[in-house]
Write an enzyme that holds these catalytic residues in place. Structure first.
Site, PDB file in Angstrom:
ATOM      1  N   TRP A 146      37.188  31.818  40.165  1.00 40.51           N
ATOM      2  CA  TRP A 146      37.628  30.450  40.483  1.00 40.51           C
ATOM      3  C   TRP A 146      37.627  29.522  39.279  1.00 40.51           C
ATOM      4  O   TRP A 146      38.167  28.431  39.330  1.00 40.51           O
ATOM      5  CB  TRP A 146      36.719  29.857  41.577  1.00 40.51           C
ATOM      6  CG  TRP A 146      37.019  30.354  42.956  1.00 40.51           C
ATOM      7  CD1 TRP A 146      38.019  31.205  43.333  1.00 40.51           C
ATOM      8  CD2 TRP A 146      36.302  30.016  44.167  1.00 40.51           C
ATOM      9  NE1 TRP A 146      37.981  31.420  44.690  1.00 40.51           N
ATOM     10  CE2 TRP A 146      36.932  30.701  45.220  1.00 40.51           C
ATOM     11  CE3 TRP A 146      35.200  29.224  44.440  1.00 40.51           C
ATOM     12  CZ2 TRP A 146      36.495  30.604  46.539  1.00 40.51           C
ATOM     13  CZ3 TRP A 146      34.759  29.122  45.739  1.00 40.51           C
ATOM     14  CH2 TRP A 146      35.392  29.795  46.784  1.00 40.51           C
ATOM     15  N   LYS A 147      36.961  29.919  38.220  1.00 35.43           N
ATOM     16  CA  LYS A 147      36.837  29.069  37.019  1.00 35.43           C
ATOM     17  C   LYS A 147      36.305  27.685  37.414  1.00 35.43           C
ATOM     18  O   LYS A 147      35.499  27.589  38.341  1.00 35.43           O
ATOM     19  CB  LYS A 147      38.173  29.006  36.272  1.00 35.43           C
ATOM     20  CG  LYS A 147      38.747  30.413  36.003  1.00 35.43           C
ATOM     21  CD  LYS A 147      39.902  30.433  35.077  1.00 35.43           C
ATOM     22  CE  LYS A 147      40.389  31.862  34.883  1.00 35.43           C
ATOM     23  NZ  LYS A 147      41.452  32.015  33.914  1.00 35.43           N
ATOM     24  N   HIS A 155      33.936  36.147  28.949  1.00 36.44           N
ATOM     25  CA  HIS A 155      35.320  35.814  29.293  1.00 36.44           C
ATOM     26  C   HIS A 155      35.979  35.136  28.084  1.00 36.44           C
ATOM     27  O   HIS A 155      35.336  34.369  27.364  1.00 36.44           O
ATOM     28  CB  HIS A 155      35.351  34.888  30.515  1.00 36.44           C
ATOM     29  CG  HIS A 155      36.738  34.718  31.060  1.00 36.44           C
ATOM     30  ND1 HIS A 155      37.664  33.884  30.485  1.00 36.44           N
ATOM     31  CD2 HIS A 155      37.359  35.297  32.117  1.00 36.44           C
ATOM     32  CE1 HIS A 155      38.798  33.956  31.163  1.00 36.44           C
ATOM     33  NE2 HIS A 155      38.647  34.807  32.167  1.00 36.44           N
ATOM     34  N   GLU A 178      41.069  42.220  29.795  1.00 30.96           N
ATOM     35  CA  GLU A 178      41.848  41.001  30.015  1.00 30.96           C
ATOM     36  C   GLU A 178      42.530  40.596  28.709  1.00 30.96           C
ATOM     37  O   GLU A 178      41.975  39.797  27.934  1.00 30.96           O
ATOM     38  CB  GLU A 178      40.933  39.864  30.468  1.00 30.96           C
ATOM     39  CG  GLU A 178      40.289  40.079  31.812  1.00 30.96           C
ATOM     40  CD  GLU A 178      40.087  38.739  32.525  1.00 30.96           C
ATOM     41  OE1 GLU A 178      40.499  38.627  33.679  1.00 30.96           O
ATOM     42  OE2 GLU A 178      39.541  37.811  31.905  1.00 30.96           O
ATOM     43  N   GLY A 199      46.892  33.721  32.536  1.00 33.30           N
ATOM     44  CA  GLY A 199      47.577  32.465  32.849  1.00 33.30           C
ATOM     45  C   GLY A 199      48.986  32.348  32.310  1.00 33.30           C
ATOM     46  O   GLY A 199      49.558  31.262  32.285  1.00 33.30           O
ATOM     47  N   SER A 235      47.073  37.221  35.140  1.00 31.96           N
ATOM     48  CA  SER A 235      48.324  36.951  35.881  1.00 31.96           C
ATOM     49  C   SER A 235      48.566  37.871  37.076  1.00 31.96           C
ATOM     50  O   SER A 235      49.710  38.200  37.387  1.00 31.96           O
ATOM     51  CB  SER A 235      49.529  36.998  34.933  1.00 31.96           C
ATOM     52  OG  SER A 235      49.428  35.984  33.971  1.00 31.96           O
TER      53      SER A 235
HETATM   54  P1  PGA Z   1      44.728  34.458  35.661  1.00 33.20           P
HETATM   55  O1  PGA Z   1      43.258  34.494  35.040  1.00 33.20           O
HETATM   56  O2  PGA Z   1      44.752  35.386  36.839  1.00 33.20           O
HETATM   57  O3  PGA Z   1      44.937  33.007  36.062  1.00 33.20           O
HETATM   58  O4  PGA Z   1      45.676  34.890  34.582  1.00 33.20           O
HETATM   59  C1  PGA Z   1      42.532  35.692  34.981  1.00 33.20           C
HETATM   60  C2  PGA Z   1      41.219  35.454  34.303  1.00 33.20           C
HETATM   61  O5  PGA Z   1      41.137  34.627  33.398  1.00 33.20           O
HETATM   62  O6  PGA Z   1      40.209  36.083  34.667  1.00 33.20           O
END
Ligand code: PGA
Length: 232
Positions: free
Chosen positions: A9-10, A90, A157, A163, A195
């Site tokens: 969720w950040k 992250h 990642e 994003g 994404s």
């Molecule tokens: P995203 O982010 O799905 O919005 O690209 C993934 C993440 O940063 O873990």
């Protein structure tokens, strides 16, 4: 091995929105779902939704469980709360908080010490892939970030996919996952993040040996998240 969908969720949602989200997924059987909620909300969410699984998005790299470290939250504190997973390293923390492979490794080891499974994030920038340096870069990140024990989830990642709407091909993912498997003793829990949405989750699920997805933006929309879990 359990196949996970990790909702990252950040720094999103008010507490009320977070509670509503958890209420609305309450009646469904989402054994594979792990929700990485903002630190401040974890205590409330874990108390009110004991059947759901929550992760922290970060933890302190300080080895002491308690002490004079303003603003820090130790792995011991997370563990006392009943948290079972924690994202470490992250790329957004590496970028905005200047975190390194060394601090990522320290955090991962502290998590393991306190019975929390670290979700260790690694991945290269676009220019490294364009220059065909990504495999060496990832290899170095692995050597410097991974704890001694194998009790972790490894999340690939690539920064150019987070994003941006750009995702690696399945062949590109398999190339990186093979590197992981060659370097690290098995069994490994391998996750992809960047994404992910309900249109591409089904295709990514076909990647050989993939065990999970780390979903950012799409995890904020309950219907989209449910579709991803279904596709997965
Ligand atoms: P995203 O982010 O799905 O919005 O690209 C993934 C993440 O940063 O873990």
């Amino acid at each position: 091995m359990t196949r996970h969908v990790i909702a990252n969720w950040k720094m999103n949602f008010s507490l009320e929105e977070a509670i509503n989200f958890c209420k609305n997924i309450q009646d469904t059987n989402y054994d594979s779902l792990i929700i990485a909620a903002p630190m401040l909300y974890l205590s409330c969410l874990i108390t009110n939704f004991p059947h759901l699984t929550f992760a922290a998005q970060d933890v302190s790299s300080i080895s002491e469980s308690y002490g004079s470290y303003t603003g820090e939250v130790s792995a011991k504190m997370l563990s006392n709360l009943g948290i079972k997973y924690c994202i470490v390293g992250h790329s957004e923390r590496r970028k905005y908080n200047h975190e390194s492979n060394t601090s990522t490794k320290a955090k991962a080891e502290l998590c393991i010490k306190h019975n929390i499974v670290p979700i260790i994030c690694i991945g290269e920038e676009r220019k490294m892939r364009d220059n065909n340096q990504h495999m060496d870069y990832i290899k170095n990140q692995l050597f410097e970030s991974l704890p001694q024990s194998n009790d972790f989830i490894l999340a690939y990642e690539p920064l150019w996919s987070i994003g941006t709407g750009n995702i690696p091909s399945n062949a590109q993912l398999e190339e990186v996952f093979s590197l992981f498997e060659n370097i690290i003793a098995k069994p490994l829990s391998l996750v992809y993040g960047g994404s992910i949405n309900s249109d591409n989750a089904g295709e990514i699920a076909k990647v050989r040996n993939i065990n999970g997805l780390l979903v950012g933006k799409s995890s904020l929309d309950i219907e989209e998240l449910q579709k991803i879990i279904k596709a997965w």
